[in-house]
Structure formats: C-alpha cells, structure tokens
Design a protein around this motif. Structure first.
Motif, PDB file in Angstrom:
ATOM      1  N   ILE A 199       0.907  -1.096   0.191  1.00  0.00           N
ATOM      2  CA  ILE A 199       0.181  -0.163  -0.108  1.00  0.00           C
ATOM      3  C   ILE A 199       1.040   1.349  -0.197  1.00  0.00           C
ATOM      4  CG2 ILE A 199      -1.756   1.170   1.252  1.00  0.00           C
ATOM      5  CD1 ILE A 199      -2.648  -1.251   2.402  1.00  0.00           C
ATOM      6  N   THR A 200       1.058   2.016  -1.116  1.00  0.00           N
ATOM      7  CA  THR A 200       1.898   3.023  -1.234  1.00  0.00           C
ATOM      8  C   THR A 200       1.317   4.230  -0.955  1.00  0.00           C
ATOM      9  OG1 THR A 200       1.128   2.943  -3.517  1.00  0.00           O
ATOM     10  CG2 THR A 200       3.279   2.006  -3.328  1.00  0.00           C
ATOM     11  N   SER A 201       0.185   4.307  -0.731  1.00  0.00           N
ATOM     12  CA  SER A 201      -0.654   5.705  -0.240  1.00  0.00           C
ATOM     13  C   SER A 201      -2.051   5.642  -0.010  1.00  0.00           C
ATOM     14  CB  SER A 201      -0.508   6.690  -1.592  1.00  0.00           C
ATOM     15  OG  SER A 201      -1.101   8.022  -1.178  1.00  0.00           O
ATOM     16  N   VAL A 202      -2.714   6.685   0.155  1.00  0.00           N
ATOM     17  CA  VAL A 202      -4.260   6.347   0.467  1.00  0.00           C
ATOM     18  C   VAL A 202      -4.796   7.574  -0.615  1.00  0.00           C
ATOM     19  CG1 VAL A 202      -4.382   5.512   2.894  1.00  0.00           C
ATOM     20  CG2 VAL A 202      -3.948   7.948   2.471  1.00  0.00           C
ATOM     21  N   ASP A 203      -4.139   8.073  -1.216  1.00  0.00           N
ATOM     22  CA  ASP A 203      -4.502   8.870  -2.359  1.00  0.00           C
ATOM     23  C   ASP A 203      -4.818   8.310  -3.616  1.00  0.00           C
ATOM     24  OD1 ASP A 203      -5.057  10.951  -4.287  1.00  0.00           O
ATOM     25  OD2 ASP A 203      -3.473  12.328  -3.452  1.00  0.00           O
ATOM     26  N   GLU A 204      -6.357   7.898  -3.829  1.00  0.00           N
ATOM     27  CA  GLU A 204      -6.584   7.224  -5.010  1.00  0.00           C
ATOM     28  C   GLU A 204      -6.320   7.990  -6.365  1.00  0.00           C
ATOM     29  OE1 GLU A 204      -8.074   3.610  -6.633  1.00  0.00           O
ATOM     30  OE2 GLU A 204      -7.585   4.203  -4.546  1.00  0.00           O
ATOM     31  N   LYS A 205      -6.313   9.207  -6.381  1.00  0.00           N
ATOM     32  CA  LYS A 205      -5.899   9.731  -7.619  1.00  0.00           C
ATOM     33  C   LYS A 205      -4.454   9.357  -7.694  1.00  0.00           C
ATOM     34  CE  LYS A 205      -9.382  13.362  -7.606  1.00  0.00           C
ATOM     35  NZ  LYS A 205      -9.596  15.005  -7.647  1.00  0.00           N
ATOM     36  N   LEU A 260       0.139   6.303 -10.644  1.00  0.00           N
ATOM     37  CA  LEU A 260       1.385   5.707 -10.125  1.00  0.00           C
ATOM     38  C   LEU A 260       1.363   4.107 -10.427  1.00  0.00           C
ATOM     39  CD1 LEU A 260       3.836   6.669  -8.687  1.00  0.00           C
ATOM     40  CD2 LEU A 260       2.726   5.958  -6.488  1.00  0.00           C
ATOM     41  N   GLU A 261       0.137   3.490 -10.262  1.00  0.00           N
ATOM     42  CA  GLU A 261       0.060   1.866 -10.282  1.00  0.00           C
ATOM     43  C   GLU A 261      -1.478   1.722 -10.979  1.00  0.00           C
ATOM     44  OE1 GLU A 261       1.894   1.529  -5.838  1.00  0.00           O
ATOM     45  OE2 GLU A 261      -0.396   1.114  -5.913  1.00  0.00           O
ATOM     46  N   PRO A 262      -1.426   1.984 -12.658  1.00  0.00           N
ATOM     47  CA  PRO A 262      -2.766   1.882 -13.042  1.00  0.00           C
ATOM     48  C   PRO A 262      -3.539   0.934 -13.118  1.00  0.00           C
ATOM     49  CG  PRO A 262      -0.717   1.877 -14.544  1.00  0.00           C
ATOM     50  CD  PRO A 262      -0.258   2.203 -13.358  1.00  0.00           C
ATOM     51  N   ARG A 263      -3.122  -0.198 -13.097  1.00  0.00           N
ATOM     52  CA  ARG A 263      -3.859  -1.478 -13.183  1.00  0.00           C
ATOM     53  C   ARG A 263      -3.885  -2.368 -11.882  1.00  0.00           C
ATOM     54  NH1 ARG A 263      -4.047  -3.755 -19.272  1.00  0.00           N
ATOM     55  NH2 ARG A 263      -4.158  -1.859 -20.560  1.00  0.00           N
ATOM     56  N   SER A 289      -7.545  -0.914  -5.915  1.00  0.00           N
ATOM     57  CA  SER A 289      -7.861   0.401  -5.151  1.00  0.00           C
ATOM     58  C   SER A 289      -7.047   0.311  -3.851  1.00  0.00           C
ATOM     59  CB  SER A 289      -9.204   0.914  -5.051  1.00  0.00           C
ATOM     60  OG  SER A 289     -10.165   0.113  -4.175  1.00  0.00           O
ATOM     61  N   TYR A 290      -6.907   1.303  -3.253  1.00  0.00           N
ATOM     62  CA  TYR A 290      -6.311   1.356  -1.908  1.00  0.00           C
ATOM     63  C   TYR A 290      -7.474   0.774  -0.800  1.00  0.00           C
ATOM     64  CZ  TYR A 290      -2.334   3.974  -3.411  1.00  0.00           C
ATOM     65  OH  TYR A 290      -0.989   4.094  -4.120  1.00  0.00           O
ATOM     66  N   LYS A 291      -8.617   1.169  -1.097  1.00  0.00           N
ATOM     67  CA  LYS A 291      -9.731   0.767  -0.312  1.00  0.00           C
ATOM     68  C   LYS A 291      -9.756  -0.742  -0.368  1.00  0.00           C
ATOM     69  CE  LYS A 291     -14.767   1.409   0.345  1.00  0.00           C
ATOM     70  NZ  LYS A 291     -15.969   2.035  -0.192  1.00  0.00           N
ATOM     71  N   SER A 292      -9.689  -1.384  -1.477  1.00  0.00           N
ATOM     72  CA  SER A 292      -9.888  -2.737  -1.878  1.00  0.00           C
ATOM     73  C   SER A 292      -8.546  -3.549  -1.009  1.00  0.00           C
ATOM     74  CB  SER A 292      -9.701  -3.256  -3.178  1.00  0.00           C
ATOM     75  OG  SER A 292     -10.979  -3.036  -3.850  1.00  0.00           O
ATOM     76  N   HIS A 315       2.289  10.857   2.951  1.00  0.00           N
ATOM     77  CA  HIS A 315       0.984  10.150   3.285  1.00  0.00           C
ATOM     78  C   HIS A 315       1.242   8.882   4.250  1.00  0.00           C
ATOM     79  CE1 HIS A 315      -0.039  11.379  -1.139  1.00  0.00           C
ATOM     80  NE2 HIS A 315      -0.364  12.384  -0.279  1.00  0.00           N
ATOM     81  N   VAL A 316       2.416   8.881   4.734  1.00  0.00           N
ATOM     82  CA  VAL A 316       2.869   7.929   5.601  1.00  0.00           C
ATOM     83  C   VAL A 316       1.944   7.677   6.729  1.00  0.00           C
ATOM     84  CG1 VAL A 316       4.538   6.960   7.055  1.00  0.00           C
ATOM     85  CG2 VAL A 316       5.464   7.797   4.619  1.00  0.00           C
ATOM     86  N   HIS A 317       1.875   9.090   7.481  1.00  0.00           N
ATOM     87  CA  HIS A 317       0.980   8.704   8.646  1.00  0.00           C
ATOM     88  C   HIS A 317      -0.383   8.291   8.367  1.00  0.00           C
ATOM     89  CE1 HIS A 317      -2.098  10.423  11.348  1.00  0.00           C
ATOM     90  NE2 HIS A 317      -1.287  10.490  12.275  1.00  0.00           N
ATOM     91  N   ASP A 318      -0.979   8.711   7.300  1.00  0.00           N
ATOM     92  CA  ASP A 318      -2.342   8.210   7.074  1.00  0.00           C
ATOM     93  C   ASP A 318      -2.368   6.751   6.571  1.00  0.00           C
ATOM     94  OD1 ASP A 318      -3.311  10.851   7.724  1.00  0.00           O
ATOM     95  OD2 ASP A 318      -3.650  11.399   5.605  1.00  0.00           O
ATOM     96  N   THR A 319      -1.471   6.222   5.708  1.00  0.00           N
ATOM     97  CA  THR A 319      -1.430   5.093   5.324  1.00  0.00           C
ATOM     98  C   THR A 319      -1.134   3.999   6.488  1.00  0.00           C
ATOM     99  OG1 THR A 319      -0.250   5.661   3.145  1.00  0.00           O
ATOM    100  CG2 THR A 319      -0.040   3.459   3.639  1.00  0.00           C
ATOM    101  N   LEU A 320      -0.335   4.296   7.325  1.00  0.00           N
ATOM    102  CA  LEU A 320       0.061   3.491   8.546  1.00  0.00           C
ATOM    103  C   LEU A 320      -1.110   3.354   9.393  1.00  0.00           C
ATOM    104  CD1 LEU A 320       3.782   4.027   9.311  1.00  0.00           C
ATOM    105  CD2 LEU A 320       2.580   2.423   7.682  1.00  0.00           C
ATOM    106  N   LYS A 321      -1.751   4.561   9.873  1.00  0.00           N
ATOM    107  CA  LYS A 321      -3.012   4.528  10.635  1.00  0.00           C
ATOM    108  C   LYS A 321      -4.151   3.790   9.976  1.00  0.00           C
ATOM    109  CE  LYS A 321      -6.175   7.874  12.654  1.00  0.00           C
ATOM    110  NZ  LYS A 321      -7.540   7.558  12.208  1.00  0.00           N
ATOM    111  N   ALA A 322      -4.237   3.882   8.820  1.00  0.00           N
ATOM    112  CA  ALA A 322      -5.559   3.083   7.989  1.00  0.00           C
ATOM    113  C   ALA A 322      -5.177   1.530   8.119  1.00  0.00           C
ATOM    114  CB  ALA A 322      -5.609   3.504   6.367  1.00  0.00           C
ATOM    115  N   ALA A 323      -3.867   1.322   7.805  1.00  0.00           N
ATOM    116  CA  ALA A 323      -3.310  -0.086   7.977  1.00  0.00           C
ATOM    117  C   ALA A 323      -3.410  -0.791   9.356  1.00  0.00           C
ATOM    118  CB  ALA A 323      -2.197  -0.219   7.293  1.00  0.00           C
TER     119      ALA A 323
END
Length: 359
Positions: free
Chosen positions: A196-202, A207-210, A213-216, A246-254
């Motif tokens: 999971i590289t980020s939580v920014d879906e845009k 960055l990783e087109p195929r 989603s981060y939500k998935s 985005h590290v804070h939000d990514t680790l928090k969500a994980a």
C-alpha cells in the motif's frame, strides 16, 4: 491537485504506467516506428497485453541480496500488468529479450508448469525447509492469475509439503485463496503482506494504473486479520514529493484494518527504470517534476540510484533521514512492528506417491 494525464495530453497511453519502450541494452538491434503510414495500428498493438507461455526448467530462486528479507523467491509470472511506474522488477524483463518499459507490463511471461516444478523442488532430498516468497519480483496475483490459478496451485503444493510461504501483493484477488491461506496459517506457515503506497486514490491511478484500489487493499488486510492470518503492509516505495507525506495516514489506516507489521523502502531508479520514470514524471506531473526528481537524487548521493546493499533501500541524507524518523514514529504510534513473526519449519514433510493430504 492531481489531474489524470489523459486530461492534459491526448498522447498519454491509457491504462499503462510506462509511456516509452526503451532499448533493451542486451540487444544490438531494436524496433521502432519510422513511418506512421506503414503501421496503421501501431499504438493499439503497443497497448494490448500479450501472454507468452514458457516451459520453465526451474522456479525457485536463491536470493543472495542481504537486504531484501528473503532467502528464496518464486515468480509464476515475469513482467507485470499492474504497470507500477517505479517497479524495480522492470529491468529483469530485459533478460527475456524485452524492454523494461511498455513491454514489461504488456508482454507477460506465464510459467505454466510452475506448480509441477515446485513439487519437484520440494521432493529433492537436498531441500532444507525454508520460507519461499511469492512475488519476490513480480506480483503473483496480477490479472492473468484469475484465469491461470498458478499461485493457488503453488499454495496447495506448499500446504502439501508443509513448507512455509510468504506473499506480497497489490491485488485483492488474494482473498480468492483464503481457504488455503487459512489452513497454512493454522500451521504457522504463512504471512501475507499487502503493498500500500498511499491512500490517495488519484495518485494510485497514475502511479499504479492496473492495481486494486487502496480501499480494496485495506479490505484485504482487514479480512486477513479477522481470519487470524499474520498480515502486514509494505508502504513502498516512498517517493519524496509524491507519497512520503502520506505515511501517517497510510500506516494509521493499515493499523486500523488489523495490520501487525509495516515496512518501507525509498524509491531507487536503477538501470532502465530511471529513464522510464523520468519520462513518466515530466509528462504526468510537470508542475512538480523537477522537485521530485531532485529530492530522489538527494536521497542517493546526487544520483537516482544507489546499488550499495542496505543503503539502496533506505537512502541517505536529510530527506531520507526525515522519512526514516517519521516512519519509525508512526509505527510506534500505531503499535506496528511490536512483535516478530516466526515460521514453523518443523512441520515440513516429504511423502511418497499420492499420500499427500491438503486438509
């Protein structure tokens, strides 16, 4: 604000990461489009995924690099349709005679006899049980896996022999094999990491087109955790100026999803990846391209790549140190990496004939 590049440049190749196909440095010759009128469907051919079926002779690779956290890796597919622009595995596609650019994500080598080769490998009396990592190079759950089911068969072989296995993936398809993964987990033979590289879906879309989603992907972590399967995330690579904030939000969500561990690397653009990434960066994010490029250089002593073991993964200098300290702080804050996972190597079995039992 991130706009999809298709909104800015009609020449942008939809659904792909790389926008160029640089020359394979192992080959003397190369092909190109000299006359547009000579090939009417050139662009369309470049975008379509092709699958090349390979009769491989070996499948398990010994990993000699001391800083990657694995001793053996196994990749049922070479090349990866996910198209992550930064992928370190792109260079390996040149060994197959292809380009590290568009070829890497559109010409996928399928090792269709991988399960049979793994079974033969485990049957060898010289094999000493050790964890084998799926996706040490390319994603074992990329789109073609839905049809081929090679990864599922490989997990079945690992369960038969009670050999430990690790998985890292960006694809929610891993949940298809939850039944086998649960059986391996009961025996303490598996650990699953989600990239999971980020939580920014845009950002993910370019960055990783195929990829999923981060939500998935967070749903994957949640599902694995609820089923008592050891699970963590790789927040990698961190690219200064793109996803390091985005590290804070990514680790928090994980952590909220149930991840117990987290790791990271700083992007390094070795070999052909430097040219491919720079082309993508200046086409996709021209307003911040210079800043991002120079910050990557600042993490690697003025270059975009450092081949020294350990340093190459973490970088050095001010930006790299800030990232390291922040990552360490947020892991502590969200109670990640508080324990270590250990595989059970004692259960390996090598049975004769058809006496192997899956469950």
């Amino acid at each position: 604000m991130i706009m999809h590049p298709e909104e800015k440049d009609n020449s942008f190749i939809k659904g792909r990461g790389a926008q160029i196909n640089p020359k394979n440095h192992f080959l003397k010759g190369e092909y190109g489009q000299d006359h547009v009128e000579g090939i009417d469907d050139w662009e369309e051919n470049e975008r379509k995924t092709q699958y090349i079926y390979d009769e491989s002779k070996t499948i398990v690779n010994t990993v000699k690099s001391p800083d990657v956290g694995m001793a053996f890796s196994l990749n049922p597919y070479q090349g990866c349709e996910h198209g992550c622009i930064y992928c370190y595995a792109r260079n390996s596609h040149e060994y197959w005679g292809y380009s590290a650019g568009l070829d890497f994500e559109s010409k996928i080598v399928v090792k269709h006899n991988a399960p049979q080769l793994l079974r033969k490998y485990f049957e060898n009396k010289n094999w000493t049980p050790a964890p084998v990592s799926l996706s040490g190079n390319t994603d074992c759950y990329q789109p073609i896996e839905r049809k081929m089911k090679l990864t599922r068969q490989l997990l079945e072989v690992c369960l038969e022999f009670r050999n430990p296995v690790g998985i890292i993936t960006k694809n929610a398809l891993v949940l298809r094999d939850l039944d086998i993964i649960q059986e391996l987990a009961k025996l303490n033979l598996i650990c699953v990491y989600t990239s999971i590289t980020s939580v920014d879906e845009k950002l993910r879309l370019i960055l990783e087109p195929r990829t999923a989603s981060y939500k998935s992907r967070l749903k994957v972590v949640e599902t694995l955790s609820k089923n008592n399967i050891p699970t963590g995330i790789m927040n990698a690579p961190l690219i200064p100026g793109l996803n390091d904030m985005h590290v804070h939000d990514t680790l928090k969500a994980a952590a909220e999803a149930g991840a117990k561990w987290a790791g990271y690397t700083i992007v390094r653009l070795n070999g052909a990846i430097g040219e491919i990434f720079k082309d993508w960066l200046f086409k996709t994010l021209p307003d911040r391209a210079d800043k991002v490029w120079h910050q990557i250089e600042a993490c690697h002593g003025g270059q975009v790549n450092d081949s020294r073991f350990t340093t190459r993964m973490r970088g050095e200098g001010q930006f790299a140190e800030i990232i390291r300290q922040q990552f360490k702080l947020y892991c502590r804050k969200f109670h990640l990496n508080e324990s270590r996972f250990e595989y059970d190597l004692s259960q390996f079995r090598r049975l004769k004939g058809n006496q192997l039992s899956l469950f």
